[in-house]
Scaffold this active site. Sequence first.
Site, short mmCIF file in Angstrom:
data_model
loop_
_atom_site.label_atom_id
_atom_site.label_comp_id
_atom_site.label_asym_id
_atom_site.label_seq_id
_atom_site.Cartn_x
_atom_site.Cartn_y
_atom_site.Cartn_z
N GLU A 66 -22.12 -39.82 -9.65
CA GLU A 66 -21.95 -38.47 -9.12
C GLU A 66 -21.57 -37.48 -10.22
O GLU A 66 -22.03 -36.34 -10.22
CB GLU A 66 -20.92 -38.44 -8.00
CG GLU A 66 -20.84 -37.09 -7.34
CD GLU A 66 -20.15 -37.10 -5.99
OE1 GLU A 66 -20.06 -36.01 -5.40
OE2 GLU A 66 -19.72 -38.16 -5.52
N SER A 67 -20.78 -37.93 -11.17
CA SER A 67 -20.42 -37.05 -12.29
C SER A 67 -21.68 -36.64 -13.05
O SER A 67 -21.87 -35.46 -13.36
CB SER A 67 -19.45 -37.77 -13.23
OG SER A 67 -18.24 -38.06 -12.57
#
Length: 142
Positions: A66-67
């Site tokens: 997700e980062s």
Amino acid sequence: MTTFPEDLDPTLVERLVSSGGGALAKKMGIEFLELSASHSVATMPVEGNTQVVGLLHGGAHVVLAESLGSVSSAIHAGPGRYAVGIEINASHSRSVTSGIVTATCTALSLGRTLATHEIVIRDEAGTRLSTVRMTNMLLEQR
């Protein structure tokens, strides 16, 4: 050392550099190596990110993915816009107990209002550990 596209919004570059990619990414030891809207790469140590039996935590896989997907989407959004995650799904296929994992983020669709990326996480031998798909909505700053 992170490589940035030449036309990247300087405000986003400053935020990435000054925050280390955000407090959670920094805490987990995530290092961004290449960043662009269509292709990005980051690494994360297994040590410090394991669950109770010593395996890399499934949630750590998702945080790494997700980062990377969020930053890639923010790059695509461009100046005056930002990305917010609206969907993520992960399939974990193998486990790992040590070393460094590498996430490679590839754009599946880069639209005006949505960006979808696939993030593949591999161990040091190149074995696929997880496949993550993430969609971000692209919004105008107010």
